[in-house]
Each structure stands twice: as structure tokens, then as C-alpha cells.
Design an enzyme around this catalytic site. Structure first.
Site, PDB file in Angstrom:
ATOM      1  N   LYS A  88       0.857  -1.191   0.000  1.00 52.85           N
ATOM      2  CA  LYS A  88       0.000   0.000   0.000  1.00 52.85           C
ATOM      3  C   LYS A  88       0.889   1.236   0.000  1.00 52.85           C
ATOM      4  O   LYS A  88       1.743   1.401   0.889  1.00 52.85           O
ATOM      5  CB  LYS A  88      -0.875  -0.058   1.262  1.00 52.85           C
ATOM      6  CG  LYS A  88      -2.138   0.749   1.195  1.00 52.85           C
ATOM      7  CD  LYS A  88      -2.994   0.415   2.407  1.00 52.85           C
ATOM      8  CE  LYS A  88      -4.239   1.237   2.472  1.00 52.85           C
ATOM      9  NZ  LYS A  88      -4.908   1.077   3.762  1.00 52.85           N
TER      10      LYS A  88
HETATM   11  C1  E4P Z   1      -8.182   1.788   4.145  1.00 51.32           C
HETATM   12  O1  E4P Z   1      -7.396   1.327   3.409  1.00 51.32           O
HETATM   13  C2  E4P Z   1      -8.111   3.141   4.729  1.00 51.32           C
HETATM   14  O2  E4P Z   1      -6.897   3.353   5.318  1.00 51.32           O
HETATM   15  C3  E4P Z   1      -9.251   3.280   5.674  1.00 51.32           C
HETATM   16  O3  E4P Z   1     -10.408   2.772   5.038  1.00 51.32           O
HETATM   17  C4  E4P Z   1      -9.466   4.651   6.249  1.00 51.32           C
HETATM   18  O4  E4P Z   1     -10.700   4.659   6.945  1.00 51.32           O
HETATM   19  P1  E4P Z   1     -11.099   5.831   7.965  1.00 51.32           P
HETATM   20  O5  E4P Z   1     -11.280   7.080   7.188  1.00 51.32           O
HETATM   21  O6  E4P Z   1     -12.386   5.368   8.589  1.00 51.32           O
HETATM   22  O7  E4P Z   1      -9.961   5.933   8.944  1.00 51.32           O
END
Ligand code: E4P
Length: 220
Positions: A88
Site C-alpha cells: 500500500k
Molecule cells: C483503508 O485502506 C483506509 O486506510 C481506511 O479505510 C481509512 O478509513 P477511515 O477514514 O475510517 O480511517
């Protein structure tokens, strides 16, 4: 539409996997910190524990590095941990360059922190496996997060980009349903949003009636 769970909590990952509808896992540094996972050795052990639960399903592991050489080194090390790992990478200039490198070298990527159609287009051109537009965080600032999913779907379809739209920061069952309507390839959400899809009061009352009628007919 694929369902990924957005957590580093092993019990919740196991529960989602046991439900039989899980297609992958996403984590981020905040989610790892929430589980108290600190230090590189523990972080690596935790990724391996997640991979043990979900087998060959994709598991997004986020780099901390923000410069090209460091992203490459960290991403390659993460990718070597397990064949399920998807690296990622944040949507920054060096991140886009790194995604291009990973793509050319057979390493799967998830471009994260995407908040505009232009960013998604760049990630797709670099060959990202997944692009993660953050629906909830746009909603948080009075911007229509779901509209972004619709826009990216249109753009990717116009040019047949193979990059999968991974709707992230998905927090509610309605987010999940609307992402499905808009043709998102994947959503990642907390377990609570996924299991909320199970619920309907007419299911509960209907089942109670069926069971009561069955018991009455059986003379119980
Ligand atoms: C996923 O890959 C993201 O990091 C995550 O969905 C962020 O979610 P949030 O905005 O609820 O922290």
C-alpha cells in the site's frame, strides 16, 4: 463486489473470514497502532498472522517511507513476507513512481489516500492493482465521497483501466450498498458495517413468527 475488512484486529478478521464473505484485508499504520502493534518485528509478525487467517486473500500492508528509494526497499521487503501481501503506497509523487516500479516487477499495489479523480487516474496510469478513494473522509468535510466513486468508475471504464476501485473509508451499510450501485470493484469496511447488512426488523419478526407457528403446530 469484493468485501475487504478494514482492520488489524485478528479476532475480527477471523470472524469476517468465518462468515464466508471475505475477499481480503486492508490495514494502515493507524489501524496497526490501534491494536498496539509497534516495532518493525511485531508489525511483520502481525502481517504474517493476518495472512495465516486469510490464506491466499490479498492483505494490504502500508509503507511508512515517503521517498522513492525507501518506498521501493520497504515495499519489496513487505512483498517478500507472503504472496498475499499487496504493497500500500500513498498518493504522492514518489509513491506514483514506486507504483510504476512495483507494477513492472510483478508486485501488487494499493494506492491509498486518494481524494480526487485526477489522483485515481494517475494511480491507474502507473498500473496500480487497486486505487483507494476515501469515501468517509470526503463525507466528513461535506464533500460527496460516493460521487468520487462514480466519477472514477466512468473514467476507468472509458479507457478500460484494469486498476480495481477499492472504496475505502467506508463506514456504514449504506456506503457499502451505494458503492455496489456505483460499480466499485471492492469495498473495505469495518466488521460492524459488514454485519449491519444482515439486519432487518422484518427478518427478525418474520423468523420469530415462523418458529412460533411451527412450535404451535407441533403442540409445544
Ligand atoms: C483503508 O485502506 C483506509 O486506510 C481506511 O479505510 C481509512 O478509513 P477511515 O477514514 O475510517 O480511517
Amino acid at each position: 463486489m469484493k468485501f475487504f475488512i478494514d482492520t488489524a484486529n485478528l479476532a475480527q478478521i477471523q470472524e469476517a473470514h468465518d462468515l464466508g464473505v471475505l475477499d481480503g484485508v486492508t490495514t494502515n499504520p493507524s489501524l496497526m497502532a490501534k491494536e498496539g502493534i509497534t516495532g518493525q518485528d511485531n508489525v511483520i509478525k502481525h502481517y504474517l498472522a493476518i495472512c495465516d487467517i486469510v490464506g491466499d486473500l490479498p492483505v494490504s500492508a502500508e509503507v511508512i517511507a515517503t521517498t522513492y528509494d525507501e518506498i521501493i526497499a520497504e515495499g519489496e521487503a513487505l512483498a517478500k513476507l507472503h504472496s498475499s501481501i499487496v504493497v500500500k503506497v500513498p498518493m504522492i509523487k514518489d509513491g506514483v513512481k514506486a507504483i510504476k516500479y512495483f507494477t513492472q516487477n510483478g508486485i501488487k499495489t494499493n494506492c491509498t489516500l486518494v481524494f480526487s479523480a485526477g489522483q485515481a487516474l494517475l494511480a491507474a496510469k502507473a498500473g496500480a492493482t487497486y486505487v483507494s478513494p476515501f469515501v468517509g473522509r470526503l463525507d466528513d468535510i461535506s464533500t460527496d465521497g460516493l460521487q468520487l466513486i462514480e466519477d472514477i468508475r466512468l473514467i476507468f471504464d472509458n479507457y478500460a483501466y484494469e486498476t480495481q476501485i477499492l472504496a475505502a473509508s467506508v463506514r456504514t451499510p449504506m456506503h457499502i450498498i451505494n458503492c455496489a450501485k456505483m460499480g466499485s470493484d471492492v469495498i473495505t469496511a469495518p466488521l460492524s458495517a459488514i454485519t449491519a447488512l444482515l439486519k432487518h426488523p422484518l427478518t427478525d419478526s418474520g423468523l420469530a413468527t415462523f418458529l412460533a407457528d411451527h412450535a404451535k403446530a407441533a403442540g409445544k
